[in-house]
Design a protein around this motif. Sequence first.
Motif, PDB file in Angstrom:
ATOM      1  N   PRO A 104      10.469  -4.151   0.162  1.00 53.39           N
ATOM      2  CA  PRO A 104       9.748  -3.477  -0.896  1.00 53.39           C
ATOM      3  C   PRO A 104       8.637  -2.550  -0.360  1.00 53.39           C
ATOM      4  O   PRO A 104       7.739  -2.696   0.338  1.00 53.39           O
ATOM      5  CB  PRO A 104       9.013  -4.564  -1.801  1.00 53.39           C
ATOM      6  N   ILE A 105       8.631  -1.446  -1.046  1.00 58.76           N
ATOM      7  CA  ILE A 105       8.038  -0.321  -0.605  1.00 58.76           C
ATOM      8  C   ILE A 105       7.159   0.287  -1.905  1.00 58.76           C
ATOM      9  O   ILE A 105       7.874   0.587  -2.940  1.00 58.76           O
ATOM     10  CB  ILE A 105       8.450   0.773   0.067  1.00 58.76           C
ATOM     11  N   VAL A 106       6.020   0.698  -2.177  1.00 59.62           N
ATOM     12  CA  VAL A 106       5.262   1.319  -3.124  1.00 59.62           C
ATOM     13  C   VAL A 106       4.366   2.413  -2.563  1.00 59.62           C
ATOM     14  O   VAL A 106       3.990   2.484  -1.411  1.00 59.62           O
ATOM     15  CB  VAL A 106       4.278   0.320  -3.751  1.00 59.62           C
ATOM     16  N   ILE A 107       4.807   3.427  -3.262  1.00 64.15           N
ATOM     17  CA  ILE A 107       3.965   4.868  -2.581  1.00 64.15           C
ATOM     18  C   ILE A 107       3.191   5.244  -4.005  1.00 64.15           C
ATOM     19  O   ILE A 107       3.748   5.352  -5.089  1.00 64.15           O
ATOM     20  CB  ILE A 107       5.053   5.926  -2.289  1.00 64.15           C
ATOM     21  N   ASN A 108       1.964   5.363  -3.756  1.00 63.42           N
ATOM     22  CA  ASN A 108       1.002   5.569  -4.614  1.00 63.42           C
ATOM     23  C   ASN A 108       0.144   6.848  -4.438  1.00 63.42           C
ATOM     24  O   ASN A 108       0.313   7.429  -3.415  1.00 63.42           O
ATOM     25  CB  ASN A 108      -0.247   4.603  -4.476  1.00 63.42           C
ATOM     26  N   THR A 109      -0.412   7.366  -5.461  1.00 67.72           N
ATOM     27  CA  THR A 109      -1.238   8.504  -5.249  1.00 67.72           C
ATOM     28  C   THR A 109      -2.406   8.363  -6.187  1.00 67.72           C
ATOM     29  O   THR A 109      -2.273   7.943  -7.503  1.00 67.72           O
ATOM     30  CB  THR A 109      -0.389   9.906  -5.647  1.00 67.72           C
ATOM     31  N   PRO A 110      -3.500   8.778  -5.916  1.00 65.39           N
ATOM     32  CA  PRO A 110      -4.862   8.679  -6.724  1.00 65.39           C
ATOM     33  C   PRO A 110      -4.695   9.599  -7.823  1.00 65.39           C
ATOM     34  O   PRO A 110      -4.133  10.654  -7.608  1.00 65.39           O
ATOM     35  CB  PRO A 110      -5.757   8.809  -5.651  1.00 65.39           C
ATOM     36  N   THR A 111      -5.256   9.352  -8.822  1.00 67.85           N
ATOM     37  CA  THR A 111      -5.413  10.044 -10.188  1.00 67.85           C
ATOM     38  C   THR A 111      -7.111  10.582 -10.186  1.00 67.85           C
ATOM     39  O   THR A 111      -7.856   9.878  -9.614  1.00 67.85           O
ATOM     40  CB  THR A 111      -5.015   9.660 -11.250  1.00 67.85           C
ATOM     41  N   ASP A 112      -7.346  11.244 -11.000  1.00 65.84           N
ATOM     42  CA  ASP A 112      -8.821  11.431 -11.348  1.00 65.84           C
ATOM     43  C   ASP A 112      -9.702  10.354 -11.585  1.00 65.84           C
ATOM     44  O   ASP A 112     -10.875  10.555 -11.697  1.00 65.84           O
ATOM     45  CB  ASP A 112      -9.061  12.563 -12.562  1.00 65.84           C
ATOM     46  N   SER A 113      -8.940   9.153 -12.141  1.00 70.29           N
ATOM     47  CA  SER A 113      -9.598   7.871 -12.511  1.00 70.29           C
ATOM     48  C   SER A 113      -9.673   7.081 -11.216  1.00 70.29           C
ATOM     49  O   SER A 113     -10.212   5.872 -11.473  1.00 70.29           O
ATOM     50  CB  SER A 113      -8.834   7.222 -13.796  1.00 70.29           C
ATOM     51  N   SER A 114      -9.270   7.514 -10.272  1.00 66.95           N
ATOM     52  CA  SER A 114      -9.261   6.478  -8.865  1.00 66.95           C
ATOM     53  C   SER A 114     -10.386   6.659  -8.179  1.00 66.95           C
ATOM     54  O   SER A 114     -11.285   7.641  -8.405  1.00 66.95           O
ATOM     55  CB  SER A 114      -8.035   7.005  -8.142  1.00 66.95           C
ATOM     56  N   PRO A 115     -10.925   5.558  -7.538  1.00 65.87           N
ATOM     57  CA  PRO A 115     -12.251   5.710  -6.924  1.00 65.87           C
ATOM     58  C   PRO A 115     -12.004   6.897  -5.775  1.00 65.87           C
ATOM     59  O   PRO A 115     -10.874   7.166  -5.353  1.00 65.87           O
ATOM     60  CB  PRO A 115     -12.441   4.397  -6.274  1.00 65.87           C
ATOM     61  N   THR A 116     -13.086   7.506  -5.415  1.00 70.28           N
ATOM     62  CA  THR A 116     -12.929   8.573  -4.651  1.00 70.28           C
ATOM     63  C   THR A 116     -12.576   8.173  -3.140  1.00 70.28           C
ATOM     64  O   THR A 116     -11.993   8.974  -2.254  1.00 70.28           O
ATOM     65  CB  THR A 116     -14.319   9.509  -4.449  1.00 70.28           C
ATOM     66  N   TRP A 117     -13.011   7.115  -2.700  1.00 69.82           N
ATOM     67  CA  TRP A 117     -12.757   6.455  -1.394  1.00 69.82           C
ATOM     68  C   TRP A 117     -11.040   6.352  -1.272  1.00 69.82           C
ATOM     69  O   TRP A 117     -10.589   6.208  -0.101  1.00 69.82           O
ATOM     70  CB  TRP A 117     -13.015   5.261  -0.999  1.00 69.82           C
ATOM     71  N   LEU A 118     -10.118   6.456  -2.307  1.00 69.18           N
ATOM     72  CA  LEU A 118      -8.670   6.473  -2.394  1.00 69.18           C
ATOM     73  C   LEU A 118      -7.942   7.752  -2.035  1.00 69.18           C
ATOM     74  O   LEU A 118      -6.976   7.727  -1.576  1.00 69.18           O
ATOM     75  CB  LEU A 118      -8.130   5.845  -3.372  1.00 69.18           C
ATOM     76  N   GLN A 119      -8.960   8.791  -2.000  1.00 68.00           N
ATOM     77  CA  GLN A 119      -8.382  10.156  -1.803  1.00 68.00           C
ATOM     78  C   GLN A 119      -7.944  10.274  -0.372  1.00 68.00           C
ATOM     79  O   GLN A 119      -8.449   9.894   0.525  1.00 68.00           O
ATOM     80  CB  GLN A 119      -9.447  11.537  -1.997  1.00 68.00           C
TER      81      GLN A 119
END
Length: 120
Positions: A104-119
């Motif tokens: 299983p693979i998940v590919i995420n992308t941060p949004t404007d509501s994500s913490p800045t450290w996830l950028q």
Amino acid sequence: MKIRIHEIEMGSSDLSASGSFYKMLGLQSVIEQSDLMVFNSGLNGIDLNVSKHLSQGVTQISFITDDLKAVMQLLTMHTIPFEGPYESHLGMLAVKLQSPDGIPIVINTPTDSSPTWLQV
């Protein structure tokens, strides 16, 4: 498009035993909840998780990208089936797929509501 490993998550039916095992190996827990333990992997930006979110023995690799649309286009171009996009944790959007070996693979992308450290 940038992409990197975000986390490795392993399913557990006994978080206490699993957590004790990884602590015995010398990993430090950074989050301990009733259904999730997050350990510092020793690599900046990559977590090692043990959780009840997955079935016991199942391992899932999560990536993070700065362009989920490009990832979905790439997967479509190579006729790789995926689910999503859907709302993920920490305010991210994600797609789910399987590697050729069934991992299983998940590919995420941060949004404007994500913490800045996830950028990415």
